[in-house]
Design a protein around this motif. Structure first.
Motif, PDB file in Angstrom:
ATOM      1  N   TYR A 147      -7.277   0.915  -5.794  1.00 25.20           N
ATOM      2  CA  TYR A 147      -6.315  -0.164  -5.956  1.00 25.20           C
ATOM      3  C   TYR A 147      -6.665  -1.274  -4.978  1.00 25.20           C
ATOM      4  O   TYR A 147      -6.836  -1.031  -3.782  1.00 25.20           O
ATOM      5  CB  TYR A 147      -4.889   0.324  -5.690  1.00 25.20           C
ATOM      6  N   GLU A 148      -6.763  -2.498  -5.505  1.00 20.17           N
ATOM      7  CA  GLU A 148      -7.065  -3.653  -4.690  1.00 20.17           C
ATOM      8  C   GLU A 148      -5.918  -4.657  -4.799  1.00 20.17           C
ATOM      9  O   GLU A 148      -5.584  -5.109  -5.890  1.00 20.17           O
ATOM     10  CB  GLU A 148      -8.368  -4.310  -5.153  1.00 20.17           C
ATOM     11  N   ILE A 149      -5.319  -4.997  -3.661  1.00 21.85           N
ATOM     12  CA  ILE A 149      -4.192  -5.922  -3.616  1.00 21.85           C
ATOM     13  C   ILE A 149      -4.725  -7.310  -3.305  1.00 21.85           C
ATOM     14  O   ILE A 149      -5.371  -7.519  -2.275  1.00 21.85           O
ATOM     15  CB  ILE A 149      -3.168  -5.483  -2.552  1.00 21.85           C
ATOM     16  N   GLY A 174     -19.570   1.269  -0.847  1.00 21.67           N
ATOM     17  CA  GLY A 174     -19.977   0.227   0.082  1.00 21.67           C
ATOM     18  C   GLY A 174     -18.891  -0.767   0.414  1.00 21.67           C
ATOM     19  O   GLY A 174     -19.156  -1.782   1.061  1.00 21.67           O
ATOM     20  N   HIS A 175     -17.666  -0.512  -0.032  1.00 27.92           N
ATOM     21  CA  HIS A 175     -16.523  -1.383   0.225  1.00 27.92           C
ATOM     22  C   HIS A 175     -15.388  -0.555   0.829  1.00 27.92           C
ATOM     23  O   HIS A 175     -15.500   0.666   0.956  1.00 27.92           O
ATOM     24  CB  HIS A 175     -16.045  -2.047  -1.068  1.00 27.92           C
ATOM     25  N   ILE A 176     -14.321  -1.223   1.189  1.00 23.86           N
ATOM     26  CA  ILE A 176     -13.109  -0.552   1.641  1.00 23.86           C
ATOM     27  C   ILE A 176     -12.019  -0.796   0.601  1.00 23.86           C
ATOM     28  O   ILE A 176     -11.632  -1.945   0.363  1.00 23.86           O
ATOM     29  CB  ILE A 176     -12.638  -1.076   3.021  1.00 23.86           C
ATOM     30  N   ALA A 177     -11.548   0.251  -0.044  1.00 22.56           N
ATOM     31  CA  ALA A 177     -10.477   0.137  -1.034  1.00 22.56           C
ATOM     32  C   ALA A 177      -9.139   0.107  -0.314  1.00 22.56           C
ATOM     33  O   ALA A 177      -8.905   0.888   0.614  1.00 22.56           O
ATOM     34  CB  ALA A 177     -10.519   1.302  -2.010  1.00 22.56           C
ATOM     35  N   ASP A 178      -8.241  -0.782  -0.737  1.00 28.94           N
ATOM     36  CA  ASP A 178      -6.901  -0.826  -0.140  1.00 28.94           C
ATOM     37  C   ASP A 178      -6.220   0.530  -0.280  1.00 28.94           C
ATOM     38  O   ASP A 178      -5.601   1.029   0.653  1.00 28.94           O
ATOM     39  CB  ASP A 178      -6.054  -1.910  -0.804  1.00 28.94           C
ATOM     40  N   VAL A 179      -6.320   1.099  -1.485  1.00 29.64           N
ATOM     41  CA  VAL A 179      -5.805   2.451  -1.742  1.00 29.64           C
ATOM     42  C   VAL A 179      -6.826   3.176  -2.609  1.00 29.64           C
ATOM     43  O   VAL A 179      -7.362   2.601  -3.560  1.00 29.64           O
ATOM     44  CB  VAL A 179      -4.437   2.418  -2.457  1.00 29.64           C
ATOM     45  N   LEU A 180      -7.097   4.424  -2.289  1.00 27.43           N
ATOM     46  CA  LEU A 180      -7.976   5.248  -3.109  1.00 27.43           C
ATOM     47  C   LEU A 180      -7.373   6.641  -3.191  1.00 27.43           C
ATOM     48  O   LEU A 180      -7.191   7.320  -2.179  1.00 27.43           O
ATOM     49  CB  LEU A 180      -9.383   5.323  -2.515  1.00 27.43           C
ATOM     50  N   ASN A 181      -7.026   7.047  -4.423  1.00 25.97           N
ATOM     51  CA  ASN A 181      -6.436   8.370  -4.632  1.00 25.97           C
ATOM     52  C   ASN A 181      -6.912   8.928  -5.965  1.00 25.97           C
ATOM     53  O   ASN A 181      -7.877   8.412  -6.550  1.00 25.97           O
ATOM     54  CB  ASN A 181      -4.909   8.308  -4.542  1.00 25.97           C
ATOM     55  N   LYS A 231       0.843  -1.200   0.000  1.00 28.29           N
ATOM     56  CA  LYS A 231       0.000   0.000   0.000  1.00 28.29           C
ATOM     57  C   LYS A 231       0.880   1.252   0.000  1.00 28.29           C
ATOM     58  O   LYS A 231       0.578   2.223  -0.712  1.00 28.29           O
ATOM     59  CB  LYS A 231      -0.927  -0.009   1.215  1.00 28.29           C
ATOM     60  N   HIS A 232       1.949   1.221   0.754  1.00 25.95           N
ATOM     61  CA  HIS A 232       2.866   2.366   0.798  1.00 25.95           C
ATOM     62  C   HIS A 232       3.571   2.536  -0.548  1.00 25.95           C
ATOM     63  O   HIS A 232       3.806   3.675  -0.983  1.00 25.95           O
ATOM     64  CB  HIS A 232       3.888   2.163   1.909  1.00 25.95           C
ATOM     65  N   TYR A 233       3.897   1.433  -1.209  1.00 28.48           N
ATOM     66  CA  TYR A 233       4.546   1.498  -2.520  1.00 28.48           C
ATOM     67  C   TYR A 233       3.609   2.144  -3.553  1.00 28.48           C
ATOM     68  O   TYR A 233       4.025   2.979  -4.360  1.00 28.48           O
ATOM     69  CB  TYR A 233       4.941   0.097  -2.971  1.00 28.48           C
ATOM     70  N   ILE A 234       2.332   1.771  -3.508  1.00 31.52           N
ATOM     71  CA  ILE A 234       1.363   2.321  -4.445  1.00 31.52           C
ATOM     72  C   ILE A 234       1.097   3.795  -4.157  1.00 31.52           C
ATOM     73  O   ILE A 234       1.016   4.617  -5.075  1.00 31.52           O
ATOM     74  CB  ILE A 234       0.049   1.515  -4.381  1.00 31.52           C
TER      75      ILE A 234
END
Length: 237
Positions: A50-52, A38-45, A22-25
């Protein structure tokens, strides 16, 4: 990619590897674990969600479909190009020296999972990103058998580096996932051996390539279909 050792072994709720990716992305923690559709994204920008995911991509399809209604979605597939394995004694806490695993993943390893997401290929909002990693894996010597390694507890995986970062944005990009050593004309068994994946996965991969016009096929009497990779559509007259 610098080594990331900041996360301790046994990080609660997620592995060190997942946190490091997540930090790399996106290095901004404010963009990690963000509610979306309605979900939790690993990363959202600003680049999208982004889903890992390492396996079980069929379970991810509904989430991807929902996130695509908001904007771009990139599924990130991390795989170990090189892995060192460490064993921890549960009684003393002593840890063995790392030994390299004989299993090494390549871009072609993603063919085992990609067909589950094939319906999204060609959607301009969808991408799949393959990360080939150098990592350390820690396991507890608490398993079955004399060695105590069978079905042992997986403690953590720690990122050491990233060897390759490849993104599939269009069907033509699938050609970058082809295994090395593939003959000009080949069967699904040939593909399976070259990619080091199960034959069923090779057959599914070839169906995807054929559906997108990237592989032609001819029916054989005994060996089933024989395939040949086609030029990229952008190269066709």
């Amino acid at each position: 990619m610098p080594e990331d050792r900041a996360h301790s072994i046994g990080t609660e709720n997620e592995t060190s590897l997942h946190a490091a990716l997540k930090h790399y992305i996106d290095p901004d923690p404010a963009h990690h674990e963000v509610p979306a559709a309605g979900h939790i994204a690993d990363v959202l920008n600003d680049g999208g969600a982004y889903e890992i995911q390492t396996r079980g991509f069929y379970r991810l399809r509904a989430k991807v479909e929902h996130l695509l209604t908001l904007g771009p979605v990139t599924v990130v597939y991390p795989a170990a190009a090189e892995k060192r394995l460490f064993w921890i004694d549960p009684e003393t806490g002593d840890c063995t020296e790392g030994r390299k695993s004989s299993k090494r993943c390549t871009r072609s390893s993603f063919w085992t999972e990609l067909p589950a997401l094939a319906e999204f290929l060609g959607n301009p909002r969808f991408a799949a990103r393959i990360l080939l990693l150098e990592l350390d894996e820690y396991r507890m010597l608490d398993g079955r058998g004399a060695s105590k390694k069978a079905r042992a507890t997986h403690v953590d995986r720690v990122l050491r580096g990233i060897r390759d970062d490849y993104t599939v944005r269009t069907p033509d990009d699938l050609l970058g996932l082809l295994p090395e050593g593939l003959p000009e004309r080949f069967t699904s068994l040939d593909f399976s051996k070259a990619a080091h994946i199960p034959r069923a996965s090779a057959q599914a991969a070839l169906r995807v390539l054929y559906a997108h016009g990237l592989a032609g096929r001819e029916s054989g009497e005994r060996r089933g279909y024989t395939y040949k990779i086609q030029p990229k559509r952008s190269e066709n007259p």
